[in-house]
Write a protein that holds these residues in place. Structure first.
Motif, short mmCIF file in Angstrom:
data_model
loop_
_atom_site.label_atom_id
_atom_site.label_comp_id
_atom_site.label_asym_id
_atom_site.label_seq_id
_atom_site.Cartn_x
_atom_site.Cartn_y
_atom_site.Cartn_z
N HIS A 53 -3.29 -1.02 -1.43
CA HIS A 53 -2.87 0.67 -1.08
C HIS A 53 -3.79 1.30 -1.72
CE1 HIS A 53 -0.46 -0.04 -4.63
NE2 HIS A 53 -0.56 1.43 -4.98
N ASP A 57 -5.15 3.10 -9.40
CA ASP A 57 -5.08 1.93 -10.01
C ASP A 57 -5.39 0.50 -9.54
OD1 ASP A 57 -2.64 2.52 -9.06
OD2 ASP A 57 -1.53 1.19 -10.59
N HIS A 58 -5.56 0.70 -7.99
CA HIS A 58 -5.78 -0.63 -7.09
C HIS A 58 -7.17 -0.56 -6.67
CE1 HIS A 58 -1.67 -1.82 -7.71
NE2 HIS A 58 -1.66 -0.67 -8.08
N ASP A 161 2.30 -2.80 -5.12
CA ASP A 161 3.26 -2.05 -5.53
C ASP A 161 4.24 -1.82 -4.45
OD1 ASP A 161 1.34 -1.56 -7.60
OD2 ASP A 161 1.43 0.52 -7.54
N HIS A 222 2.31 -5.55 -12.83
CA HIS A 222 2.25 -4.12 -12.92
C HIS A 222 3.30 -3.43 -13.98
CE1 HIS A 222 2.03 0.07 -10.86
NE2 HIS A 222 0.92 -0.51 -10.58
ZN LIG Z 1 -0.21 0.61 -9.05
#
Ligand SMILES: [Zn+2]
Ligand SMILES: [Zn+2]
Length: 254
Positions: A53, A57-58, A161, A222
């Motif tokens: 996504h 942070d990805h 996530d 995570h």
């Molecule tokens: Zn994340």
């Protein structure tokens, strides 16, 4: 299949890097940390990135990797794969010539340094020997997890996530040998986890009970480092002996 954990943290601190899982040195699942973990030689071996996504942070490793490929001045190119809304978000909000140059327009041979490729949930793509299929998960923004299947039918599912979901486990329907699943928060902040599309140890247990076949191995990812001690003891109390917290830098063989 060898999975190297470049990062599995839900927040960034020294020695705690954002989500990135490198398969056989060439295929990356998420790009939260790439250039801050790998040396130049290993960065230039990456051929494909599957993004779950568009949360920063990805994806934050993508622009810096592209820049290092440009300076590396070789023939390397990287294919980025994800579902349509994620590809759109990367194009419009990251590689938009404002936040960072558009590396999908910077030529490298007959193509460009980065290529963006759209996937449809449930439809597999073949990369090398692997069959990689996105499945929708429950998050605050459009998101998928990836099922990676070897020729001998060994299966990894990386959730990205996700909060609680019935649909994902129904759709996957096959036995997962190795599950990498989001547990960001401890049990006491369950409502925050549900609101933001994440899991707690208690919610993880409920997710596992929805699966027809218990995964062979379960790795928790995570986690916010601020909560890791609490989450570790809450995971122990689940009394599922093949569940454990992943550590950045470790490798998983499947
Ligand atoms: Zn994340
Ligand atoms: Zn997210």
């Amino acid at each position: 299949m060898k999975i190297k954990v470049l990062g599995c943290s839900g927040a960034e601190f020294p020695k705690h890097h954002f989500s990135s899982f490198l398969i056989d040195g060439k295929i990356l699942l998420d790009a939260g940390s790439v250039t801050d973990v790998l040396n130049e030689k290993d960065q230039l071996k990456i051929k494909s990135i599957f993004v779950t996504h568009a949360h920063l942070d990805h994806i934050k490793g993508i622009p810096f990797l592209a820049d290092n490929i440009l300076i590396g001045n070789k023939q390397e190119r990287v294919d980025i794969f994800s579902i349509s809304p994620v590809i759109k978000a990367i194009k419009e909000n990251l590689l938009n010539e404002v936040v960072w140059p558009d590396f999908t327009k910077i030529p490298r041979g007959l193509r460009s340094i980065l290529s963006l490729n759209k996937l449809k949930p449930g439809e597999p793509v073949r990369i090398d020997d692997y069959c990689i299929t996105p499945f929708g998960v429950n998050h605050a923004t459009p998101a998928v997890g990836y099922l990676v299947e070897t020729p001998k039918k060994r299966r990894l599912f990386y959730s990205g996530d996700t909060g609680p979901t019935d649909k994902t486990w129904k759709e996957i329907a096959v036995k997962i040998d190795c599950l990498i699943l989001d547990v960001t928060f401890p049990n006491r902040v369950e409502s925050e986890a549900i609101r933001t599309g994440h899991l707690t140890p208690g919610l993880l247990k409920a997710e596992l009970s929805k699966m027809k076949n218990m995964p062979g191995r379960i790795y928790v990812t995570h986690t916010k480092p601020q909560y890791s001690k609490t989450i570790t003891s809450e995971l122990k109390r689940l009394r599922i002996n093949h569940v454990r917290l992943l550590q950045g830098g470790e490798s998983i063989e499947l």
